[in-house]
Design a protein around this motif. Structure first.
Motif, mmCIF file in Angstrom:
data_model
loop_
_atom_site.group_PDB
_atom_site.id
_atom_site.type_symbol
_atom_site.label_atom_id
_atom_site.label_comp_id
_atom_site.label_asym_id
_atom_site.label_seq_id
_atom_site.Cartn_x
_atom_site.Cartn_y
_atom_site.Cartn_z
ATOM 1 N N THR A 166 16.227 -55.624 19.250
ATOM 2 C CA THR A 166 15.859 -56.781 19.168
ATOM 3 C C THR A 166 14.460 -56.585 20.299
ATOM 4 O O THR A 166 13.598 -57.884 20.298
ATOM 5 C CB THR A 166 16.306 -57.703 18.731
ATOM 6 O OG1 THR A 166 17.303 -58.522 19.324
ATOM 7 C CG2 THR A 166 17.771 -57.696 17.523
ATOM 8 N N ILE A 167 14.443 -56.030 21.428
ATOM 9 C CA ILE A 167 13.958 -56.391 21.969
ATOM 10 C C ILE A 167 12.483 -57.353 22.200
ATOM 11 O O ILE A 167 11.608 -57.690 22.981
ATOM 12 C CB ILE A 167 14.348 -55.032 23.522
ATOM 13 C CG1 ILE A 167 14.059 -56.359 24.596
ATOM 14 C CG2 ILE A 167 13.603 -54.007 23.817
ATOM 15 C CD1 ILE A 167 15.116 -57.575 24.920
ATOM 16 N N GLY A 168 11.851 -55.664 21.380
ATOM 17 C CA GLY A 168 10.455 -56.241 21.010
ATOM 18 C C GLY A 168 9.377 -55.599 22.130
ATOM 19 O O GLY A 168 8.600 -56.131 23.024
ATOM 20 N N ALA A 169 9.945 -54.871 22.922
ATOM 21 C CA ALA A 169 8.967 -54.222 23.982
ATOM 22 C C ALA A 169 7.694 -53.642 23.210
ATOM 23 O O ALA A 169 8.322 -52.459 22.267
ATOM 24 C CB ALA A 169 9.626 -53.348 25.181
ATOM 25 N N TYR A 170 6.873 -53.582 24.220
ATOM 26 C CA TYR A 170 5.171 -53.105 23.585
ATOM 27 C C TYR A 170 5.780 -51.531 22.632
ATOM 28 O O TYR A 170 5.297 -50.270 23.785
ATOM 29 C CB TYR A 170 4.189 -53.426 24.319
ATOM 30 C CG TYR A 170 3.236 -52.748 23.647
ATOM 31 C CD1 TYR A 170 2.913 -53.125 22.479
ATOM 32 C CD2 TYR A 170 2.283 -51.346 24.634
ATOM 33 C CE1 TYR A 170 0.901 -52.333 21.973
ATOM 34 C CE2 TYR A 170 0.981 -50.990 24.054
ATOM 35 C CZ TYR A 170 0.667 -51.139 22.804
ATOM 36 O OH TYR A 170 -0.082 -51.034 21.761
ATOM 37 N N GLY A 171 6.293 -50.793 22.144
ATOM 38 C CA GLY A 171 6.075 -49.870 21.848
ATOM 39 C C GLY A 171 6.506 -48.325 22.202
ATOM 40 O O GLY A 171 6.626 -47.702 21.939
ATOM 41 N N LEU A 172 7.680 -49.032 22.409
ATOM 42 C CA LEU A 172 8.901 -48.635 22.829
ATOM 43 C C LEU A 172 10.705 -49.128 21.868
ATOM 44 O O LEU A 172 10.431 -49.977 21.821
ATOM 45 C CB LEU A 172 9.442 -49.042 24.565
ATOM 46 C CG LEU A 172 8.336 -48.477 25.368
ATOM 47 C CD1 LEU A 172 9.090 -49.100 26.851
ATOM 48 C CD2 LEU A 172 8.279 -47.214 25.699
ATOM 49 N N LYS A 173 11.347 -47.710 22.170
ATOM 50 C CA LYS A 173 12.513 -48.175 20.973
ATOM 51 C C LYS A 173 13.431 -47.965 21.844
ATOM 52 O O LYS A 173 13.497 -46.933 22.570
ATOM 53 C CB LYS A 173 12.472 -47.863 19.208
ATOM 54 C CG LYS A 173 12.138 -45.803 19.028
ATOM 55 C CD LYS A 173 12.242 -46.134 18.510
ATOM 56 C CE LYS A 173 11.745 -44.246 17.867
ATOM 57 N NZ LYS A 173 11.734 -43.807 17.097
ATOM 58 N N LEU A 174 14.797 -48.257 21.321
ATOM 59 C CA LEU A 174 16.152 -48.007 22.215
ATOM 60 C C LEU A 174 16.245 -46.551 21.013
ATOM 61 O O LEU A 174 16.571 -45.765 19.998
ATOM 62 C CB LEU A 174 17.208 -48.345 22.430
ATOM 63 C CG LEU A 174 18.002 -48.485 21.962
ATOM 64 C CD1 LEU A 174 18.541 -48.475 23.623
ATOM 65 C CD2 LEU A 174 19.461 -48.776 22.182
ATOM 66 N N LYS A 175 16.511 -45.235 22.036
ATOM 67 C CA LYS A 175 16.844 -44.062 21.507
ATOM 68 C C LYS A 175 18.749 -43.483 21.348
ATOM 69 O O LYS A 175 18.903 -43.411 20.383
ATOM 70 C CB LYS A 175 16.095 -42.776 22.086
ATOM 71 C CG LYS A 175 16.570 -41.322 21.852
ATOM 72 C CD LYS A 175 15.762 -40.526 22.248
ATOM 73 C CE LYS A 175 16.337 -39.078 21.546
ATOM 74 N NZ LYS A 175 17.867 -38.371 21.695
ATOM 75 N N MET A 176 19.536 -43.982 22.921
ATOM 76 C CA MET A 176 20.601 -44.203 22.623
ATOM 77 C C MET A 176 21.045 -44.885 24.144
ATOM 78 O O MET A 176 20.113 -45.242 24.884
ATOM 79 C CB MET A 176 20.763 -42.656 22.965
ATOM 80 C CG MET A 176 20.626 -42.386 24.009
ATOM 81 S SD MET A 176 21.596 -40.671 24.328
ATOM 82 C CE MET A 176 20.726 -40.382 26.362
ATOM 83 N N ILE A 177 22.295 -44.918 24.070
ATOM 84 C CA ILE A 177 22.752 -45.639 25.409
ATOM 85 C C ILE A 177 24.118 -44.983 25.647
ATOM 86 O O ILE A 177 24.586 -44.245 24.858
ATOM 87 C CB ILE A 177 23.566 -47.018 25.228
ATOM 88 C CG1 ILE A 177 22.755 -47.837 24.448
ATOM 89 C CG2 ILE A 177 24.500 -47.474 25.575
ATOM 90 C CD1 ILE A 177 23.264 -49.008 24.182
ATOM 91 N N THR A 178 24.359 -44.639 26.681
ATOM 92 C CA THR A 178 25.636 -43.422 27.256
ATOM 93 C C THR A 178 26.738 -44.739 28.320
ATOM 94 O O THR A 178 25.699 -45.737 28.399
ATOM 95 C CB THR A 178 24.989 -41.765 27.858
ATOM 96 O OG1 THR A 178 24.181 -42.689 29.474
ATOM 97 C CG2 THR A 178 24.318 -41.381 26.587
ATOM 98 N N ASN A 179 27.545 -44.099 28.610
ATOM 99 C CA ASN A 179 28.480 -44.833 29.971
ATOM 100 C C ASN A 179 28.535 -43.602 30.422
ATOM 101 O O ASN A 179 29.441 -42.731 30.246
ATOM 102 C CB ASN A 179 29.528 -45.529 29.215
ATOM 103 C CG ASN A 179 29.689 -46.845 30.000
ATOM 104 O OD1 ASN A 179 30.737 -46.193 30.860
ATOM 105 N ND2 ASN A 179 30.323 -47.788 29.706
ATOM 106 N N ARG A 180 28.867 -43.449 31.711
ATOM 107 C CA ARG A 180 29.502 -42.056 32.727
ATOM 108 C C ARG A 180 29.247 -40.966 31.928
ATOM 109 O O ARG A 180 29.324 -39.958 31.567
ATOM 110 C CB ARG A 180 30.492 -42.404 32.427
ATOM 111 C CG ARG A 180 31.157 -43.353 33.947
ATOM 112 C CD ARG A 180 32.322 -43.651 34.184
ATOM 113 N NE ARG A 180 33.724 -42.963 32.866
ATOM 114 C CZ ARG A 180 34.604 -42.639 33.217
ATOM 115 N NH1 ARG A 180 35.409 -42.943 34.571
ATOM 116 N NH2 ARG A 180 35.521 -42.853 32.168
#
Lengths: 504, 504
Positions: free
Chosen positions: B411-425
């Motif tokens: 929901t961050i709403g950055a212009y033209g960008l979206k979250l693809k994935m999150i990794t940890n280590r």
């Protein structure tokens, strides 16, 4: 924060009920050597209840890209202990390596590889060696985070974490205690990597203090590997990070000459897996000639893990006594020193016949001298005061005069930030660089608060706000500098949390 | 772009004038073994003109923090060849290691360590070994760029560059050609580090094609180190990156048993330095008992470097013949196999007396079979089409539910960008993570263009603008997410320049 409780081993030893084990018979020689191993365990009185699971070739070919069926997965996670024969991964794209899947999914943080000389029954230059390498298995460079950033430069992140270090170091000391071992050697390269390998070293020192009866030593990895190769008998338990452990454990196995006879364990928070190091050898599958020793050794480690140390000793000593008596499978059979060439099942019979015996010359297993249960406490994060004091901005810039770049960056006018230095491949090139330094197109530009007084190593950094970093990036972008990455600079409890440039 | 011409070796062989050499007599046993070495070089007809320079303890104590005087510095850079005896670095803070200073300042990119068995005169399990390790010396993890970013996590950057790889690989092949060697083995870990070590491997393959008469092999570093330790006689020339080379060269020297007798070279674009591996041994200084072999071996490498191969062979073969004849300094003297215990100067006399002789059993030096001059061409950057296609933003976040983080970032709403994935280590934790994955406070969040269609491995990334990244960082900061670092994602000529997350 609600981290899971980390216990390598959570079995109920108070009652005498059998421990359920997920058993994978595997492919190739797998079923033969597993049958041999289970017969021995049964005859030795192991209090276990095998539950067979489907993993390997058949599982792959029936459409499970990770080589494990849903049901097998469920059984493995419920039972928490897996005894696994070698498997075959079919040729072809899209098949994931089962061990990688299991390690990642189950958080198997410790790889444990004991290697013992079987001289004179197996050729080796090192008749006295008896080393266990305990390797961190989840982090370091093997997290696989890589970025190509310029025409010239590719980067891989080495991540070392405090919970990762605490867990593996604790496991090593607990292992030493549980198995009655005398010394733990930590291998790092903290003369170069003062923060990452320095953390591993520091955690080793901290946790080591809790084990006054175990001898401790820390060695630099290059010299350490050389010494392991030349005098492995000087080592007992080795604990190290992922890449170093990968190298050292292979060196140890190779020079012992008995890699085909070794077992290994992958230990997780809740689940642990035990297996032979050797492969499934499809060329000799079904011939009843394979050496089951690797899987027997893995089963011995499993028995120790679930607290059945006496049975573990019984099996291990009978195995050693059988090898001493000269009953050898084809892989180690030799006319002079063997008495009889035996099949896989005959070998198991010979081991069973010697349950209760001890080896005469090979080193007797005395796991029951150890303390038993291995305990790994929950990780507790200690909060310190973290302050942002600057940022390293990396630029792709294709000229080669650092002074030109430095001069341009000095006029960038970002709010409250100024350029402190520029390095190229870690060497300071501005201000006061040397003309001989070869420069790539990958420039690290360190910005700090304009209020920071710069006086060599004693610089006291002033805090900045991340909004200033955003402003800097925006201005750099406006002036057509190509920012490729950033690394924030932090102090933790007033201690500098970043390295200085070489020459800074 | 105006990179300097890289030549390991730029001497004028057309005329018969003496090559000027900067000679550092060093500290401790340095002057004795240097005198012995220079006497031998002189008697052998080396066409050199030594110019003595002041480096080491006296230079340190007279106020030069790097252990080298201004005048010495000038002479070394002018002459371009340095022959250096061991030095003593005084105890105390603020003294920089001279070799690090020289390597960095002069761009000495290649460390060359030949190790040959002297069996049966020096104890070793490997009578047949004769290995040269050529180690990249400027980059890799040893650039020393480290950042602590969260309570849990510290990071070190591994930087591998195309010019760095090209130079060291080229040097290895040219060395093999010049010294008449048959095979070059490249050691990498590119099954894990596909981009960084993959680049080293790729450059090895590319440049190797230009040397059809030299056998080539590539081995994975863990297995390779194990094999070197077990069967060093299978190796000829080894080329590898900085950390691996550090380990492998130490293993080779240690198992040969003759580390005190070995020489080494540090080769730069213009300048090269030759030295003994051994230290200054102040305890035996002035006693005329030290073994000068390490420095003599270094001098042999120097002679080969400046094109005086025949003199180099002459010196080396006389050295081997002397050792064979049983004239041994105290360090290798043993009653059974030695004929006479000799002093440093006597040893030099014995070598001089044998100039022209060849060893009977030890392997004869035949450098003159090689091609002579080593040529390293100038690096030429190949420009490809570079496109920004996303960004990895790393957050310090102290909860442990990746789904919660993912939902918030969506929901961050950055212009033209979206979250693809999150990794940890490195392990994917969002979307569709596994509950068993242990999470640190260090989260890598990959953002791509909202126009990028995400369909597993075949994702075709759309280009973005860095202004979008700046906007994203600003929005994250406004919403109290703590950004700790960023890594841009690029395609190069349409090829993905970054690794996927494990499980992505």
């Amino acid at each position: 924060m609600n981290n899971p409780v980390v216990e390598a081993n959570g079995f109920d030893f108070s009652v005498d009920k059998a421990v359920k084990i997920a058993v994978a018979k595997g492919d190739g020689i797998g079923p033969e050597i597993m049958d041999a191993t289970l017969r021995i365990l049964n005859a030795a009185g192991a209090n276990i209840e095998p539950q067979f699971i489907d993993i390997g070739e058949a599982a792959y070919l029936s459409g499970n890209t990770s080589g494990i069926t849903e049901q097998a997965w469920l059984t493995a996670r419920q039972n928490k202990v897996i005894l696994k024969a070698p498997i075959t991964t079919p040729q072809g794209k899209g098949y994931k390596r089962l061990n990688v899947t299991l390690r990642k999914a189950l958080g198997l943080f410790a790889n444990v590889r004991p290697v013992m000389s079987l001289h004179p029954f197996v050729d080796t230059n090192f008749p006295e060696m008896d080393v266990v390498v305990i390797r961190e298995n989840e982090e370091d460079l093997y997290a696989g985070i890589e970025h190509r950033q310029t025409e010239d430069v590719v980067q891989c992140l080495k991540l070392i974490t405090r919970p990762g270090c605490e867990r593996i170091v604790r496991y090593a000391f607990e292992y030493a205690k549980a198995y009655g071992r005398k010394k733990v050697t930590c291998m790092v390269k903290d003369n170069i990597m003062k923060l990452t390998d320095g953390l591993f070293h520091k955690v080793f020192d901290e946790i080591g203090e809790e084990y006054p009866n175990i001898e401790k030593e820390v060695q630099i990895i290059d010299i350490a590997t050389a010494r392991v190769a030349a005098r492995p008998q000087d080592y007992d338990v080795v604990v190290t990070s992922n890449l170093y452990g990968d190298i050292v454990s292979d060196v140890v196995a190779e020079i012992a000459g008995s890699v085909g006879l070794a077992g290994s364990a992958n230990i997780g928070k809740e689940v642990a897996m035990f297996e032979a190091i050797r492969g499934s050898a499809p060329d000799i599958a079904g011939l009843n000639i394979a050496n089951p020793s690797g899987l027997i050794n893995a089963a011995v480690m499993m028995l120790a893990h679930i607290g059945q140390h006496e049975v573990a000793d019984k099996v291990k000593n009978a195995l050693l006594a059988t090898i001493e008596a000269g009953y050898h499978t084809t892989d180690i059979y030799s006319k002079g020193r063997s008495v009889r060439k035996v099949s896989t099942s005959d070998f198991a019979d010979e081991v069973i016949a010697r349950l209760g015996n001890k080896p005469e010359n090979l080193k007797e297993s005395r796991l029951s001298d150890g303390s038993g249960l291995i305990q790994i406490p929950e990780y507790r994060r200690v909060e310190t005061k973290k302050e942002l004091v600057g940022v390293d901005v990396f630029l792709d810039w294709r000229d080669d005069d650092a002074n030109q770049l430095g001069t341009a960056l000095n006029t960038i006018g970002a709010y409250g930030l100024k350029l402190k230095m520029i390095t190229n491949r870690g060497v300071k090139v501005y201000p006061e660089g040397l003309p001989e330094t070869f420069c790539t197109d990958h420039w690290r530009c360190r910005f700090v608060s304009t209020e920071t007084e710069i006086k060599s190593a004693n610089t006291s950094y002033k805090t900045i706000d991340f909004a200033q970093v955003v402003d800097l990036l925006s201005k750099l972008n406006q002036k057509d500098f190509e920012v490729i990455k950033t690394e924030n600079l932090y102090d933790f409890d007033g201690q500098r949390g970043f390295s200085l440039g070489q020459g800074e």
